[in-house]
Scaffold this active site. Structure first.
Site, PDB file in Angstrom:
ATOM      1  CE  LYS A 186      67.905   0.211  52.858  1.00 55.28           C
ATOM      2  NZ  LYS A 186      67.584  -1.114  52.620  1.00 55.28           N
ATOM      3  CE  LYS A 254      64.245   3.381  59.470  1.00 59.20           C
ATOM      4  NZ  LYS A 254      65.417   2.834  58.892  1.00 59.20           N
TER       5      LYS A 254
HETATM    6  P1  NAD Z   1      65.322  -4.408  64.482  1.00 62.42           P
HETATM    7  O1  NAD Z   1      64.300  -3.763  65.114  1.00 62.42           O
HETATM    8  O2  NAD Z   1      64.995  -5.844  64.129  1.00 62.42           O
HETATM    9  O3  NAD Z   1      66.750  -4.459  65.118  1.00 62.42           O
HETATM   10  C1  NAD Z   1      67.286  -3.287  65.725  1.00 62.42           C
HETATM   11  C2  NAD Z   1      68.069  -3.586  66.852  1.00 62.42           C
HETATM   12  O4  NAD Z   1      68.575  -2.676  67.637  1.00 62.42           O
HETATM   13  C3  NAD Z   1      66.978  -4.319  68.059  1.00 62.42           C
HETATM   14  O5  NAD Z   1      67.549  -5.590  68.594  1.00 62.42           O
HETATM   15  C4  NAD Z   1      67.174  -3.423  69.403  1.00 62.42           C
HETATM   16  O6  NAD Z   1      67.101  -3.902  70.642  1.00 62.42           O
HETATM   17  C5  NAD Z   1      68.494  -2.662  68.985  1.00 62.42           C
HETATM   18  N1  NAD Z   1      68.680  -1.277  69.729  1.00 62.42           N
HETATM   19  C6  NAD Z   1      67.889  -0.423  69.489  1.00 62.42           C
HETATM   20  N2  NAD Z   1      68.271   0.644  70.188  1.00 62.42           N
HETATM   21  C7  NAD Z   1      69.566   0.344  70.541  1.00 62.42           C
HETATM   22  C8  NAD Z   1      70.517   1.161  71.667  1.00 62.42           C
HETATM   23  N3  NAD Z   1      70.281   2.186  71.869  1.00 62.42           N
HETATM   24  N4  NAD Z   1      71.409   0.155  71.973  1.00 62.42           N
HETATM   25  C9  NAD Z   1      71.644  -0.971  71.610  1.00 62.42           C
HETATM   26  N5  NAD Z   1      70.912  -1.614  70.752  1.00 62.42           N
HETATM   27  C10 NAD Z   1      69.748  -0.958  70.338  1.00 62.42           C
HETATM   28  O7  NAD Z   1      65.583  -3.684  63.005  1.00 62.42           O
HETATM   29  P2  NAD Z   1      66.254  -4.467  61.855  1.00 62.42           P
HETATM   30  O8  NAD Z   1      65.037  -4.805  60.870  1.00 62.42           O
HETATM   31  O9  NAD Z   1      67.378  -5.257  62.240  1.00 62.42           O
HETATM   32  O10 NAD Z   1      66.745  -3.056  61.112  1.00 62.42           O
HETATM   33  C11 NAD Z   1      67.907  -2.415  61.330  1.00 62.42           C
HETATM   34  C12 NAD Z   1      68.214  -1.321  60.434  1.00 62.42           C
HETATM   35  O11 NAD Z   1      68.555  -1.950  59.056  1.00 62.42           O
HETATM   36  C13 NAD Z   1      67.201  -0.556  60.227  1.00 62.42           C
HETATM   37  O12 NAD Z   1      67.707   0.948  60.001  1.00 62.42           O
HETATM   38  C14 NAD Z   1      66.321  -1.055  59.052  1.00 62.42           C
HETATM   39  O13 NAD Z   1      65.652   0.130  58.172  1.00 62.42           O
HETATM   40  C15 NAD Z   1      67.484  -1.442  58.156  1.00 62.42           C
HETATM   41  N6  NAD Z   1      67.389  -2.498  57.122  1.00 62.42           N
HETATM   42  C16 NAD Z   1      66.368  -3.381  57.671  1.00 62.42           C
HETATM   43  C17 NAD Z   1      66.059  -4.703  56.672  1.00 62.42           C
HETATM   44  C18 NAD Z   1      65.130  -5.626  56.876  1.00 62.42           C
HETATM   45  O14 NAD Z   1      64.421  -6.350  56.003  1.00 62.42           O
HETATM   46  N7  NAD Z   1      64.647  -5.968  58.098  1.00 62.42           N
HETATM   47  C19 NAD Z   1      66.497  -4.691  55.478  1.00 62.42           C
HETATM   48  C20 NAD Z   1      67.580  -3.657  55.229  1.00 62.42           C
HETATM   49  C21 NAD Z   1      67.734  -2.609  56.119  1.00 62.42           C
END
Ligand code: NAD
Length: 310
Positions: A186, A254
């Site tokens: 990744k 990050k």
């Molecule tokens: P996001 O910030 O939209 O979602 C994260 C969620 O986790 C939020 O809803 C937040 O409220 C929740 N959260 C945070 N801390 C928490 C806790 N302690 N307990 C419960 N809930 C908690 O982020 P995202 O874009 O969905 O990304 C999530 C992961 O996936 C990241 O590691 C990101 O790098 C990866 N990712 C994102 C994408 C993208 O296009 N957005 C693509 C591939 C991978």
């Protein structure tokens, strides 16, 4: 059947039916909804309640805490922002390790460092849990459409057990190696994507400065060797200057931290990746951390003396 210290039945070989989903954000929300559609019983937990309500509307169940979410789950999926949140939710007080059933499968699908992924696998083993790192690529659209690429690290048997669940979320599902290997792959993905977006942003500014017909130019670039998924998916954001995330610059920053740290550990020298990591930092320092990573375009514009704030 084995039993853990609490006397729970070890379910490590059965079919996965019930899933606890922790982290229902941009990616986790639609992924959890796709698991509901595929017939899994999904119980969701998220720091903010609105995301849990959306899952309930989609046919899932609500949990007010991590402990409540994981208590009866065959598999626990975490889709959280970064190492700190995953570590807290999995290892912390009231976390997954303390409350999940022995033999259940923990699948971390967040993007975190390979080193933390290995530590989670080791900690899980001590508690009788199976652990996979299975980060994804494909963005919000890929999550909604269920066409993610999923790169998994962990034991063969655990991957086989999770494979039907992965196929409800994605179309390219590959077991890439032992614990941590999914995160290593990744990180490479994030390196390639960041460099691609930066190159596209530079091409856009180059074309605009030269007075070219930008939509026509990007259409023809898309059909040749310069074509890419990045161009297809990010072209409209750049043409319309719509930088709503998507994938936030903060998260990509990050991820390039993971890339540069891992490269230093392994002795890989990544001049272009390191430069793009700095350019992402620059966007953050200009207040753009919450924008989609296609807003790297704004950084190129600043460098070229045509800063815009729209
Ligand atoms: P996001 O910030 O939209 O979602 C994260 C969620 O986790 C939020 O809803 C937040 O409220 C929740 N959260 C945070 N801390 C928490 C806790 N302690 N307990 C419960 N809930 C908690 O982020 P995202 O874009 O969905 O990304 C999530 C992961 O996936 C990241 O590691 C990101 O790098 C990866 N990712 C994102 C994408 C993208 O296009 N957005 C693509 C591939 C991978």
């Amino acid at each position: 059947m084995d039993r853990n210290l609490d006397g729970h039945t070890d379910t490590s070989h059965g079919k996965l039916r019930s899933v606890a989903f922790i982290g229902l954000g941009i990616m986790g929300g639609p992924m959890a909804a796709n698991l509901v559609r595929a017939g899994y019983r999904v119980t969701g937990h998220n720091r903010s309640r609105a995301a849990v309500d959306r899952l309930v509307e989609a046919g899932g169940h609500a949990a007010g805490s991590v402990a409540e979410a994981v208590a009866d789950a065959d598999a626990v999926i975490t889709m959280l922002p970064a190492d700190a949140e995953v570590t807290e939710v999995v290892l912390g007080e009231g976390g997954v390790l303390q409350h999940a059933r022995a033999g259940s499968l923990l699948i971390d699908m967040s993007t975190i460092s390979p080193r933390t992924a290995v530590a989670l696998a080791e900690a899980g083993r001590e508690y009788g849990l199976r652990v996979l790192d299975a980060p994804v690529s494909g963005g919000e659209a890929g999550a909604i459409e269920g066409v993610l690429s999923i790169m998994a690290g962990g034991e063969d048997a655990d991957f086989e057990r999770a494979a039907p669940l992965f196929h409800a979320l994605g179309t390219t599902v590959v077991h890439v190696g032992p614990p941590g290997a999914g995160q290593t792959v990744k990180a490479a993905n994030q390196l390639v994507v960041a460099v691609n977006i930066q190159a596209l942003a530079e091409a856009v500014v180059f074309l605009e400065k030269a007075g070219a017909d930008l939509p026509a130019a990007l259409t023809v670039l898309g059909g040749g060797l310069a074509g890419s998924t990045v161009l297809n998916r990010k072209k409209d954001a750049m043409l319309n200057r719509d930088f709503a995330p998507g994938f936030r610059i903060d998260l990509h920053h990050k991820d390039l931290g993971i890339v540069t740290d891992t490269a230093r550990d392994t002795g890989a020298v990544l001049p272009t990746g390191t430069l793009v990591a700095q350019l992402l930092s620059s966007c953050r320092e200009n207040g753009e951390g919450g924008l989609d990573h296609s807003a790297l375009l704004r950084g190129v514009e600043r460098l070229s003396g045509r800063a815009r704030t729209d």
